[in-house]
Design an enzyme around this catalytic site. Structure first.
Site, PDB file in Angstrom:
ATOM      1  N   GLY A  14       0.822  -1.204   0.000  1.00 52.35           N
ATOM      2  CA  GLY A  14       0.000   0.000   0.000  1.00 52.35           C
ATOM      3  C   GLY A  14       0.863   1.264   0.000  1.00 52.35           C
ATOM      4  O   GLY A  14       0.641   2.180  -0.805  1.00 52.35           O
ATOM      5  N   GLU A 174       0.389 -23.446   0.221  1.00 55.38           N
ATOM      6  CA  GLU A 174       1.589 -23.251  -0.611  1.00 55.38           C
ATOM      7  C   GLU A 174       2.826 -23.797   0.091  1.00 55.38           C
ATOM      8  O   GLU A 174       3.695 -24.422  -0.521  1.00 55.38           O
ATOM      9  CB  GLU A 174       1.750 -21.763  -0.941  1.00 55.38           C
ATOM     10  CG  GLU A 174       0.618 -21.281  -1.824  1.00 55.38           C
ATOM     11  CD  GLU A 174       0.790 -19.878  -2.389  1.00 55.38           C
ATOM     12  OE1 GLU A 174       0.301 -19.630  -3.484  1.00 55.38           O
ATOM     13  OE2 GLU A 174       1.414 -19.031  -1.722  1.00 55.38           O
ATOM     14  N   ASP A 303      -4.027  -3.849   4.562  1.00 57.39           N
ATOM     15  CA  ASP A 303      -4.449  -4.828   5.575  1.00 57.39           C
ATOM     16  C   ASP A 303      -4.929  -4.203   6.877  1.00 57.39           C
ATOM     17  O   ASP A 303      -5.609  -4.855   7.664  1.00 57.39           O
ATOM     18  CB  ASP A 303      -3.268  -5.751   5.927  1.00 57.39           C
ATOM     19  CG  ASP A 303      -3.055  -6.838   4.896  1.00 57.39           C
ATOM     20  OD1 ASP A 303      -3.734  -6.810   3.853  1.00 57.39           O
ATOM     21  OD2 ASP A 303      -2.202  -7.720   5.135  1.00 57.39           O
TER      22      ASP A 303
END
Ligand SMILES: Cc1cc2nc3c(=O)[nH]c(=O)nc-3n(C[C@H](O)[C@H](O)[C@H](O)COP(=O)(O)OP(=O)(O)OC[C@H]3O[C@@H](n4cnc5c(N)ncnc54)[C@H](O)[C@@H]3O)c2cc1C
Length: 436
Positions: A14, A174, A303
């Site tokens: 961001g 993952e 976030d």
């Protein structure tokens, strides 16, 4: 007249997008981060599983802005905000709470791990959020194989070679897939007394399926793939206990020396600094222009912000952070130069992806749902494109090609910055003996 000052806290997705959007703004941009690097978190699991080195997924923030002269990068930790005096307080290696004034403030301080009220788990199940976390996990995983190889008593091999991942969201899935490939291909021929392929990898989650944000079909495809790779997927029960001996789940103890937390996240304390309304998770509730109510000069993105669209909060993903950061930068630019401001923020969801081992990924974008090799190629191309610099793109690409064809990984070093534990123990014993 002096130029307005824009303070951006956080050089993640961001903050970086906001600073770049202010490239042509006649303003002084101060970007403060507590680390000196921008981190590409989506590939942290590849550092933790020795596929990539730390320097392949992180770049000094200073070097990213070396050509953008209106940006000054400061290494320091913001600990508070004074909305009335319009300043943030920054601490660094030798100064505490230094006030830094702003005309506009963008808070992009991201999130940290959440142990859902069980902070006692942290000691035994470290999370994966920073480069240091990834290197610590890599050390722990590689160390387990070394210990097992050196262990004369084969009955201890089982605990040492059991790896547990708590949380079957994208990071857990993952990481489990990458660990399975590590033990079954890269490490296969390196040991004499143990068979790395016999390692047990367990993925645990209280949710009924893996990758909950994906469609049921893709969740099922990912789970099947994990099982083909030998991962044990245990769903529907949260962990009751995590300690030095492993975990307890649904009343059963699973002995393990390596447990890694890949579950929840909690936002940064931006809401507490600002003393404004937050959602239940603690994220700052922002308006449709990502500002804080009553303070058009304070923006919160990524976030650590809670932005509702269609009655639901936007997810904590890189795309949201980048788009909000870019939007905040553009809005501030328009206010400073007096041009037409952009309309309310709208998120453009390009879709989600998760990779499961070698050559397999799941991809969901609008009505498109794909799994397999094609999705994996798309995953690789998109991740390369979003790395911060072209040199990172090139080295990661070459490393991936090399690993794909040879099975060899980039960084299988155990690096203990403060000396190895056995050496320390031996040192302490000899000091005690000398004193006695
Ligand atoms: C392991 C992992 C895998 C992920 N995989 C994906 C994925 O595949 N796809 C996807 O879209 N998203 C993924 N995400 C989520 C994504 O990384 C985040 O949504 C994104 O990083 C949020 O961007 P941000 O700018 O809000 O925060 P961040 O990128 O986390 O940046 C926050 C920055 O603020 C700095 N900071 C924090 N507090 C302070 C302070 N007090 N003072 C100074 N500086 C401070 C931090 O050092 C950091 O640089 C993943 C996250 C993790 C942890």
């Amino acid at each position: 007249m002096s130029q307005p000052r824009i303070v951006i806290v956080g050089g993640g997705f961001g903050g970086l997008a906001a600073a770049k959007a202010l490239k042509n703004t006649p303003a002084q941009v101060i970007l403060i981060d507590r680390t000196n690097h921008h981190l590409f978190q989506p590939l942290l699991y590849q550092v933790a599983t020795a596929a990539l080195t730390p320097s392949q997924i992180a770049t000094p923030i200073r070097s990213i802005f070396r050509k953008q002269e209106n940006v000054t990068v400061i290494l320091g930790e913001v600990t508070a905000v004074d909305k009335e005096r319009k300043c943030v307080f920054v601490s660094d290696a030798d100064r505490e709470r230094v006030p830094v004034a702003y005309d506009y403030l963008i808070l992009a301080t991201g999130a940290t791990h959440s142990y859902f009220g069980h902070n006692e788990f942290e000691e035994y199940a470290p999370g994966l959020k920073s480069l240091a976390d990834a290197v610590a996990s890599r050390n722990k995983i590689l160390q387990a194989f070394e210990q097992a190889e050196g262990e004369e008593d084969p009955s201890r091999h089982r605990d040492l070679l059991t790896f547990i991942l708590v949380g079957a969201g994208p990071t857990g899935v993952e990481m489990a897939g990458a660990l399975a490939i590590l033990v079954r291909s890269t490490l296969r021929s390196d040991f004499r007394r143990i068979d790395p392929a016999s390692a047990r990898i367990v993925l645990v989650d209280m949710a009924p399926r893996v990758l909950p944000p994906f469609s049921e079909g893709l969740s099922e495809a990912a789970k099947r793939r994990l099982e083909e790779l030998g991962v044990e997927v245990r769903l529907g029960h949260g962990v009751d206990r995590i300690d030095a001996e492993g975990i307890v789940v649904a009343g059963e103890r699973i002995a393990s020396k390596t447990v890694i937390w890949t579950a929840g996240v909690a936002p940064s304390p931006a809401g507490k600094w600002l003393k404004v309304e937050t959602d239940r998770a603690g994220r700052v509730c922002v308006q449709n222009d990502v500002t804080v109510p009553g303070h058009p000069e304070i923006f919160v993105v990524g976030d650590t912000a809670s932005f509702e669209e269609g009655g639901k909060p936007l997810p904590g993903v890189a795309q949201v952070a980048m788009q909000q950061g870019r939007y905040a930068g553009k809005l501030i630019h328009s206010r400073i130069v007096g041009s037409t401001p952009p309309g309310p923020f709208r998120y453009f969801d390009k879709g989600s992806m998760a990779v499961v081992g070698k050559g397999f990924a799941v991809l969901q974008s609008y009505k498109v749902r794909v799994s397999g090799f094609g999705a994996w190629l798309a995953w690789a191309a998109i991740h390369l494109q979003f790395l911060a610099t072209s040199s990172l793109r090139l080295t990661v690409f070459l490393q991936w090609v090399w690993t794909y064809f040879t099975g060899q990984r980039g960084s299988r070093l155990i690096v203990n910055h403060h000396g190895s534990q056995p050496a320390k123990a031996a040192e302490e014993t000899s000091t005690k003996t000398a004193v006695a």
